[in-house]
Design an enzyme around this catalytic site. Structure first.
Site: not given
Ligand code: IFM
Length: 464
Positions: A170, A358
């Site tokens: 990200e 994710e």
């Molecule tokens: O916890 C975070 C992660 O570190 C990066 N992606 C989003 C998740 C939830 O906010």
């Protein structure tokens, strides 16, 4: 969404479709600068805030990783996504290795191998040595070389155990929250930090990719991008333009230059100032022929035009203000986001295979009489499976899903209150308890048939 829809069975996904969990070093390991590791940018950033204690404690993974891997295995997950903390491996980001840190990661990766779990290693999940931050961090072009050296070192050290790599996690959050708004580490603000940060991360990604491939050409290397559908409350022209700006910022900024499409200048004219940080060959170095792309989606955004918001001229309308269901982070519960993002990506030519690297839902789960009931997470997972499959029906080359996260962990500046895990963590004892969602997933992964009916009535606007 239809009132009643069929949840796909495990057998509706290809046999080699990957199901795994995802986590990151800083959110679970705890200990931070102890065990011989150096000071990280996140510890430094939070040094005066109460939430630092949560990060220091992590969730006990450093000691309990064997137990967590066994839980993942028991659930039927075959993939385990984790990240390496740069300052645990190289105290100041350059030079000698910290042998305690190296042993920790080697043991972790060997244990994955012993259990038949495939490790997917992220090289940069937001933390780096504070010593590099003091040289300017991502605002300094020297960071590109430092990071590529680190990537190459990791490849040399771990390629015997790892064949799947994510370079960044990200980057839009690192740039936006950490270098424009200043609400994440390193707390830098404004365009003079934001623009060089974007460019240097993209450059580091390209350089790291090539150096990693030169060591192991067979390694599969991708990156993980946050992506969200952007919606508007009305189709008014000014709202549509606001939509295009937010979409460019959230979804196109890191994807398109890496695909060789240049920065989205047409939607964000102020981005032209980034040229100040560019050298002649950069455009080519930034282009990467990824083996896969990870897509991370948790919700959708609803935005409307607001002339007085600097640069982006748009404002978020919260789920609560719209009367929508929302989770413990205030994000609208919108599993269809996965479908919208994946199908939209089809419009890019020559895109490599995709993973949902994710997705998940933060709730305020409670342990009661030895059980954790999390029906909203079960529903979220079921609907995510439905929408992932729907996207595959539309021709999306989706190869796997990683749930965030196996265990409850520290949600950065929000500390350990929002719980994202399939497995509950008692933060006093670090004891693990499988939530109802973990039991459901386990039986789904091993099952043949399942049916899910959406409740006829939905309660709107209740906070978790
Ligand atoms: O916890 C975070 C992660 O570190 C990066 N992606 C989003 C998740 C939830 O906010």
């Amino acid at each position: 969404m239809p009132k009643s829809f069929k949840i796909p069975d495990r057998s509706d996904f290809p046999l080699n479709f990957k199901f795994g969990s995802a986590c990151s070093a800083l959110q679970i390991e705890g200990e931070l600068n102890r065990k011989g590791a150096g000071l990280s940018n996140w510890e430094h950033f939070l040094r005066k805030k109460p939430v630092l204690q949560d990060l220091k404690m992590g969730n006990g993974f450093y000691e309990k990783f064997q137990e967590d891997l066994k839980i993942a295995k028991t659930l039927g997950l075959k993939e385990f996504r984790l990240s390496i903390s740069w300052s645990r491996l190289q105290l100041n980001g350059r030079g000698d290795l910290n042998h305690e840190g190296l042993d920790f990661y080697l043991n972790l990766l060997k244990s994955c191998q012993d259990l038949g779990l495939e490790p997917w290693v992220t090289l940069y999940h937001w933390d780096h040595p504070q010593a590099l931050e003091e040289e300017g961090g991502w605002t300094n072009r020297d960071m590109v070389e430092a990071f590529s050296d680190f990537a190459e070192i990791c490849m040399q050290l771990f390629s015997a155990y790892v064949s799947k790599w994510f370079i960044f996690n990200e980057p839009a959050v690192v740039a936006g929250a950490g270098h424009f708004l200043g609400v994440h580490a390193p707390g830098r603000k404004g365009m003079r930090n934001f623009l060089p940060c974007i460019h240097h991360i993209l450059l580091a990604q390209g350089r790291a990719f090539r150096r990693m491939k030169s060591i192991d050409s067979k390694a599969e290397i991708g990156t993980a991008l946050s992506m969200m559908p952007v919606h508007v409350p009305s189709l008014k022209g000014s709202n549509l333009k606001a939509n295009a700006r937010v979409d460019a910022l959230m979804n196109r900024l890191f994807l398109e230059p890496a695909l060789g499409l240049d920065y989205p200048y047409e939607a964000l004219p102020w981005l032209k100032k980034i040229k100040k940080y560019m050298e002649p060959n950069d455009k080519f170095e930034i282009q990467v022929d990824f083996d896969f792309i990870g897509v991370q989606t948790y919700t959708r955004l609803m935005v409307e035009h607001k002339w007085y918001i600097p640069f982006i001229k748009a404002q978020l309308k919260t789920a609560e203000s719209r009367g929508k269901l929302y989770n413990a982070m205030g994000w609208e519960i919108y599993p269809r986001a996965v479908y919208e993002v994946l199908v939209r990506l089809k419009s890019y030519k020559n895109l490599p295979p995709l993973y949902i690297s994710e997705t998940g839902i933060p709730l305020k789960d409670e342990l009661q009489l030895g059980r954790v009931e999390d029906p909203k997470r079960v529903k979220y997972i079921k609907e995510t499976l439905f929408f992932a499959k729907k996207a595959m029906h539309q021709g999306v080359d989706l190869k796997g899903i990683f749930f965030w996260s196996l265990t409850d962990n520290v949600e950065w500046i929000h500390g350990n209150k929002p719980r994202f895990g399939l497995v509950h963590v008692n933060y006093r004892t670090n004891e693990r308890t499988l939530k109802a969602s973990a039991h459901w997933l386990k039986s789904w992964l091993g099952s043949k048939k399942s049916e899910f009916k959406q409740p006829a009535t939905a309660v709107l606007g209740t906070r978790e």
